[in-house]
Design an enzyme around this catalytic site. Structure first.
Site, PDB file in Angstrom:
ATOM      1  N   SER A  73      31.095 -36.775  11.289  1.00  0.00           N
ATOM      2  CA  SER A  73      30.159 -35.778  11.148  1.00  0.00           C
ATOM      3  C   SER A  73      28.959 -36.587  10.243  1.00  0.00           C
ATOM      4  O   SER A  73      28.106 -37.944  10.446  1.00  0.00           O
ATOM      5  CB  SER A  73      30.256 -34.243  10.290  1.00  0.00           C
ATOM      6  N   ASP A 292      26.387 -36.610  13.722  1.00  0.00           N
ATOM      7  CA  ASP A 292      26.944 -36.615  15.187  1.00  0.00           C
ATOM      8  C   ASP A 292      26.211 -35.057  15.577  1.00  0.00           C
ATOM      9  O   ASP A 292      26.588 -34.803  16.592  1.00  0.00           O
ATOM     10  CB  ASP A 292      28.202 -35.550  14.938  1.00  0.00           C
ATOM     11  N   ALA A 395      23.138 -22.330   5.187  1.00  0.00           N
ATOM     12  CA  ALA A 395      22.557 -23.337   3.985  1.00  0.00           C
ATOM     13  C   ALA A 395      22.367 -24.767   4.233  1.00  0.00           C
ATOM     14  O   ALA A 395      21.002 -25.411   4.929  1.00  0.00           O
ATOM     15  CB  ALA A 395      22.441 -23.726   2.715  1.00  0.00           C
ATOM     16  N   THR A 529      39.532 -28.165  -0.313  1.00  0.00           N
ATOM     17  CA  THR A 529      40.193 -29.488   0.131  1.00  0.00           C
ATOM     18  C   THR A 529      40.594 -29.674  -1.206  1.00  0.00           C
ATOM     19  O   THR A 529      41.472 -30.569  -1.396  1.00  0.00           O
ATOM     20  CB  THR A 529      38.990 -29.959   0.408  1.00  0.00           C
ATOM     21  N   ARG A 534      34.790 -23.653  -7.440  1.00  0.00           N
ATOM     22  CA  ARG A 534      33.381 -23.585  -6.990  1.00  0.00           C
ATOM     23  C   ARG A 534      32.375 -22.538  -6.634  1.00  0.00           C
ATOM     24  O   ARG A 534      32.724 -21.524  -7.157  1.00  0.00           O
ATOM     25  CB  ARG A 534      33.046 -23.964  -5.177  1.00  0.00           C
TER      26      ARG A 534
END
Length: 561
Positions: A73, A292, A395, A529, A534
């Protein structure tokens, strides 16, 4: 363990394929929203084993076509990855992700064989070749793609009776579309995809009312193809797209490096002009695909002496689609005719906590049903399927509009009825617009190419410039931070990741910080990951958003650090 028909042959095939791609020492693969992803040269074992998973999935689904696409991607060109496409054209069923992980990380061929045999027994998958199954394969333009395609074919062919069909170099959304179409018994080649997209776009332009001032829209569009497959495909089809003057930058024809300082991910995150643009592009409407072509954002270059841009992200793309669809439904049903609708429609908008608060307020003020899911396309897509028309966009520009089969069937009946009773009426035209929209926008997955054409059709319909679109609402300033922690799983969230339920007391501290700011909003969530938490904050000014994010990050660090 499961006894197999032709057991010896099947065992030997699995062992032989696995032996060709030994697992690198210390490698650890994890199947997520992006499938398996790592440096391309190390991906052979994971891709081969993903081929086996896709083949077994097709067998389990009675021979329905399953897809496998080799892409990383928006990642750098050195990376590569593999994603499995389920029979409905969506992402592989989450139930199968643990099996994919186990297979990808099996330390040797014998261990892999035992995992396959046990899974086949548990899932009642009949192995041995007495079936007809197929996996459609595609890849993007990365240099490791050909090597990994070979690994995928070997993995698919290791499950006896399953056929690997190479569909060529494609965008990721094209393969998703092909799998869905094939399993619906429809034509499913790349030519068919292009014909459907081009024809439905043309129909939408033909249905633009003459009094809408569409002539005011500049038909020049400059597209950043991220030096990837989307740019190449757009170059191929643009001569057939009428009503638009398309200029492709970073087309993938060798002028730059895939995703290097260009593409939707770069533009959305950095909010600067991508490489490959020239001073003459200032003030024109610009769009950007990712590598992609499953993400789309729009932008405008502010000045030839400045790298800043005005960004139109996925939230605003969602908003313009919502306005257009709602208007067509209002024309069909009559705005005030709620009790006796011609076309009853459950219309839902699905967002994540990362959606800008200004976009959520805008949608709610329109009276729309807005619901939230955890972060990740698989959650958004699943929720959107619950509606007659379900629309989601992140977003980052990944999203689509889903029309239920039942709704499309009702819409087709209504269109047919109106064509005989009231051909050319505003109701008839609105129904035809919705039908063409359902044909244009990819029903399987986010698709930059088809999404871009729907944006262009809606702008012409409304007679809007990019400025009109930007002026829908003003984004609240936001800030994102990452806090390194010992154990990210110590954070447990609820309410679609918008609130913390563990550790105790943290949410109260976050609420206390939020209360200090006008339009304050903040949430924290564990990364999927890496060992970080966050932090996302919004407020009425950049300074306030920064301050709120930092204060909350300090609380997280103190409690979990």
């Amino acid at each position: 363990m499961a006894e197999l028909e032709g057991g010896g042959e099947q065992r030997a095939a699995l062992l032989a394929a696995t032996s060709l791609f030994p697992l690198p020492e210390g490698a650890r693969f994890s199947y997520g929203t992006a499938g398996f992803r790592a440096e391309g040269a190390t991906m052979g074992p994971a891709v081969c084993r993903a081929g086996m998973v896709a083949a077994l999935r097709s067998v389990r689904l009675g021979g329905a076509a399953v897809g496998l696409v080799i892409t990383a991607s928006h990642n750098p060109i050195r990376d590569n990855g593999v994603k499995i496409v389920d029979a409905d054209g969506g992402m592989m069923s989450q139930d199968w992700e643990p099996f994919a992980d186990a297979l990808a990380n099996a330390p040797n061929p014998e261990a892999l064989l035992q995992i396959v045999l046990q899974f086949a027994k548990d899932e009642q998958i009949k192995l041995g070749g007495s079936h007809s199954a197929q996996v459609l394969l595609a890849r993007d333009t990365r240099p490791t793609g050909e090597y990994l395609l070979d690994a995928a074919v070997k993995g698919v062919n290791a499950v006896i009776g399953v056929v690997a069909v190479d569909m060529g170099i494609l965008t990721t959304p094209q393969l998703h579309w092909m799998v869905r179409s094939k399993n619906k018994g429809l034509r499913a080649s790349e030519v068919d995809y292009c014909s459907q997209v081009i024809d439905s776009f043309r129909r939408l332009l033909e249905l633009v009312p003459k009094d809408k001032g569409a002539d005011a829209v500049n038909n020049r569009l400059i597209v950043d193809g991220a030096n990837g497959i989307g740019g190449l495909k757009l170059e191929e089809i643009k001569p057939k797209i009428s009503g638009l003057d398309i200029h492709v930058r970073n087309s993938g024809r060798g002028e730059g490096i895939l995703n290097e300082k260009c593409g939707a991910d770069f533009v959305q995150k950095e909010k600067v002009v991508p490489l490959g643009f020239v001073p003459e592009d200032v003030s024109f409407r610009c769009a950007s695909f990712d590598g992609d072509a499953d993400r789309l954002v729009y932008f405008r270059i502010v000045s030839s002496s400045d790298t800043r841009i005005d960004l139109v992200d996925g939230d605003k793309i969602l908003s313009i689609f919502v306005l257009f669809i709602r208007e067509q439904l209002d024309i069909i049903n009559g705005k005030d005719n709620q009790g006796n609708e011609v076309l009853p429609t459950r219309f839902g908008v699905i967002q994540t906590a990362y959606a800008n608060g200004a976009s959520t307020d805008f949608l709610k003020n329109l009276g729309l049903e807005v619901v939230f899911t955890p972060t990740g396309v698989k959650y958004l897509h699943k929720k959107a399927l619950e509606y007659d028309i379900g629309i989601y966009f992140e977003a980052n520009g990944h999203g689509t509009v889903l029309f239920s089969d039942h709704f499309v069937s009702q819409l087709e009946s209504l269109t047919s009825e109106l064509s005989s009773k009231a051909a050319g009426s505003s109701q008839h035209q609105a129904a035809m617009r919705l039908l063409a929209t359902s044909q244009l926008i990819n029903q399987a997955v986010g698709d930059a190419l088809s999404g871009m054409l729907l944006v262009e059709a809606v702008l012409q319909y409304k007679g809007w410039s990019l400025q009109n679109w930007c002026d829908l609402y003003t984004d609240l300033p936001s800030r994102q931070l990452k806090v390194k922690v010992q154990d990210r799983n110590a954070i447990v969230t609820t309410d679609a990741e918008r609130r913390v339920c563990q550790p105790s007391g943290l949410q109260e501290l976050i609420d206390g910080e939020i209360s200090k700011y006008s339009h304050g909003r903040c949430f924290v969530r564990p990364s999927g990951t890496e060992d970080v938490v966050r932090v996302y904050a919004e407020a009425s000014s950049e300074e306030a958003a920064d301050s709120l994010a930092k204060q909350v990050a300090q609380h997280v660090e103190r409690i979990l650090g």
